[in-house]
Design a protein around this motif. Structure first.
Motif, PDB file in Angstrom:
ATOM      1  N   PRO A   1       0.808  -1.236   0.000  1.00 25.17           N
ATOM      2  CA  PRO A   1       0.000   0.000   0.000  1.00 25.17           C
ATOM      3  C   PRO A   1       0.831   1.271   0.000  1.00 25.17           C
ATOM      4  O   PRO A   1       0.360   2.315  -0.463  1.00 25.17           O
ATOM      5  CB  PRO A   1      -0.829  -0.134   1.297  1.00 25.17           C
ATOM      6  CG  PRO A   1      -0.927  -1.598   1.527  1.00 25.17           C
ATOM      7  CD  PRO A   1       0.401  -2.149   1.094  1.00 25.17           C
TER       8      PRO A   1
ATOM      9  N   GLN B   1      -7.743  -1.163  -3.705  1.00 24.37           N
ATOM     10  CA  GLN B   1      -6.900   0.000  -3.458  1.00 24.37           C
ATOM     11  C   GLN B   1      -6.168   0.423  -4.726  1.00 24.37           C
ATOM     12  O   GLN B   1      -6.052   1.619  -5.026  1.00 24.37           O
ATOM     13  CB  GLN B   1      -5.899  -0.300  -2.344  1.00 24.37           C
ATOM     14  CG  GLN B   1      -6.476  -0.323  -0.950  1.00 24.37           C
ATOM     15  CD  GLN B   1      -5.402  -0.611   0.088  1.00 24.37           C
ATOM     16  OE1 GLN B   1      -4.831  -1.696   0.147  1.00 24.37           O
ATOM     17  NE2 GLN B   1      -5.111   0.372   0.912  1.00 24.37           N
TER      18      GLN B   1
ATOM     19  N   SER C   1      -8.500   2.165  -7.074  1.00 27.38           N
ATOM     20  CA  SER C   1      -8.895   3.506  -6.619  1.00 27.38           C
ATOM     21  C   SER C   1      -7.907   4.584  -7.050  1.00 27.38           C
ATOM     22  O   SER C   1      -8.237   5.770  -7.039  1.00 27.38           O
ATOM     23  CB  SER C   1      -9.041   3.514  -5.095  1.00 27.38           C
ATOM     24  OG  SER C   1      -7.783   3.364  -4.458  1.00 27.38           O
ATOM     25  N   THR C   2      -6.681   4.196  -7.440  1.00 24.90           N
ATOM     26  CA  THR C   2      -5.702   5.179  -7.917  1.00 24.90           C
ATOM     27  C   THR C   2      -5.983   5.612  -9.351  1.00 24.90           C
ATOM     28  O   THR C   2      -5.380   6.576  -9.833  1.00 24.90           O
ATOM     29  CB  THR C   2      -4.282   4.603  -7.848  1.00 24.90           C
ATOM     30  OG1 THR C   2      -4.161   3.527  -8.796  1.00 24.90           O
ATOM     31  CG2 THR C   2      -3.962   4.100  -6.452  1.00 24.90           C
TER      32      THR C   2
END
Length: 313
Positions: free
Chosen positions: A58, A84, A87-88
């Motif tokens: 992360p 995750q 989401s970038t």
């Protein structure tokens, strides 16, 4: 990477566990994101070996941007991390275990199918890959990938399977860090603060050499794959030993010197190679039973896309 066996380093980094007493030295874990073409580092984190790769991953999300495609090994195919990464704004192509349950929510004409991963809809291309040497079948394995790339016409399953092979570039980068620059040696500092400084210096050196190679091959009709990292390293060492171009008021052309050396000694085009993953290797390659086949066979790779009906046993 191994670090000196001092009390301070042992307390900070820890050893790799194992049935034979673990590693001889404490170990540092380094996780990086590397550009496939140039093998330049986009982001890197490191710390105690006892923390797993998923603990460090992360912290690398900040180097991802929309328009990027992240290739990752199956250790990273965890639902939380996949969401995750998505989401970038970057897309992902990650291998997952063949036995993992990925219930289909739809099927696509290229043989891939759709599934859900939390709020995400993922495509699942599956393939059976057979490697042959000459007329002999050497190895056959099944691979299952997950990706956020939606268009089966723009990104057909067969092309994604072929593209995933580029993930191996990160292994080459690790090899250049540990074996080419360090020569397989243990780091020198006996304190965690010194190891931190030494590892940053190692990464800076690697990045400087990779940028010099990228600059040299950018305007040359050749792939960066044919640029020798060893030649670049030796050229840089020669510059430092001779103290060339370090006098005040002169133009330092370190990148140009490295680039010229690399272009003068390009590697041959990459052959098709295979290296099957094994759990245990022979203790000595010099005492193998039977006759050793030393013939150089022409390798060939065959890819058969599997549908959901054929992918599961």
């Amino acid at each position: 990477m191994f670090v000196p066996d001092s009390p301070a380093n042992l307390g900070c980094y820890g050893r790799q566990s194992g049935t034979h007493g673990g590693s001889g030295y404490p170990m540092l874990r380094l996780v990086a994101v590397v550009a496939c073409g140039t093998r330049t580092i986009l982001g890197a984190v490191f710390g105690p070996y006892r923390a797993g790769e998923l603990s460090y991953a992360p912290r690398l999300l900040g180097c991802l941007r929309p328009g990027m495609l992240l290739l990752a090994d199956r250790n990273f195919a965890v639902a939380g991390l996949v969401n995750q990464i998505a989401s970038t704004g970057a897309d992902l192509l990650i291998r997952c275990k063949n036995g993992r349950r990925l219930p289909p929510t739809g099927h696509l004409p290229d043989g891939s199918w759709l599934t859900r991963c939390g709020p995400l809809t993922l495509r699942v291309p599956g393939a059976e890959i057979t490697a042959t040497l000459g007329s002999r079948t050497c190895h056959t394995g099944r691979y299952r990938l997950v990706t956020t790339l939606p268009g089966h016409r723009r990104h057909p399953a067969i092309e994604l399977v072929k593209l995933y092979h580029q993930r191996w570039e990160i292994e080459t980068a690790y090899l250049e860090l540990k074996s080419t620059i360090l020569g397989g040696r243990v780091l020198r500092a006996r304190t965690p603060a010194g190891i931190d400084q030494e590892t940053h210096a190692l990464l800076v050196t690697y990045q400087a050499l990779r940028l010099a190679i990228a600059d040299a091959t950018a305007g040359h009709p050749t792939s960066p794959d044919r640029a020798s990292f060893t030649v670049a390293l030796h050229a840089a060492r020669d510059q430092l030993i001779h103290a060339a171009g370090v006098t005040a008021g002169t133009t330092i052309d370190l990148t140009g010197h490295i680039g010229r050396a690399v272009l003068a000694r390009l590697l041959p085009p990459r052959p098709t190679r295979i290296c099957p993953r094994v759990v245990k290797r022979a203790i000595s390659k010099h005492r193998a039973k039977g006759t050793i086949d030393r013939t150089n066979y022409q390798a060939a790779i065959t890819i058969n896309i599997l549908t959901k009906l054929t992918a599961d046993p």
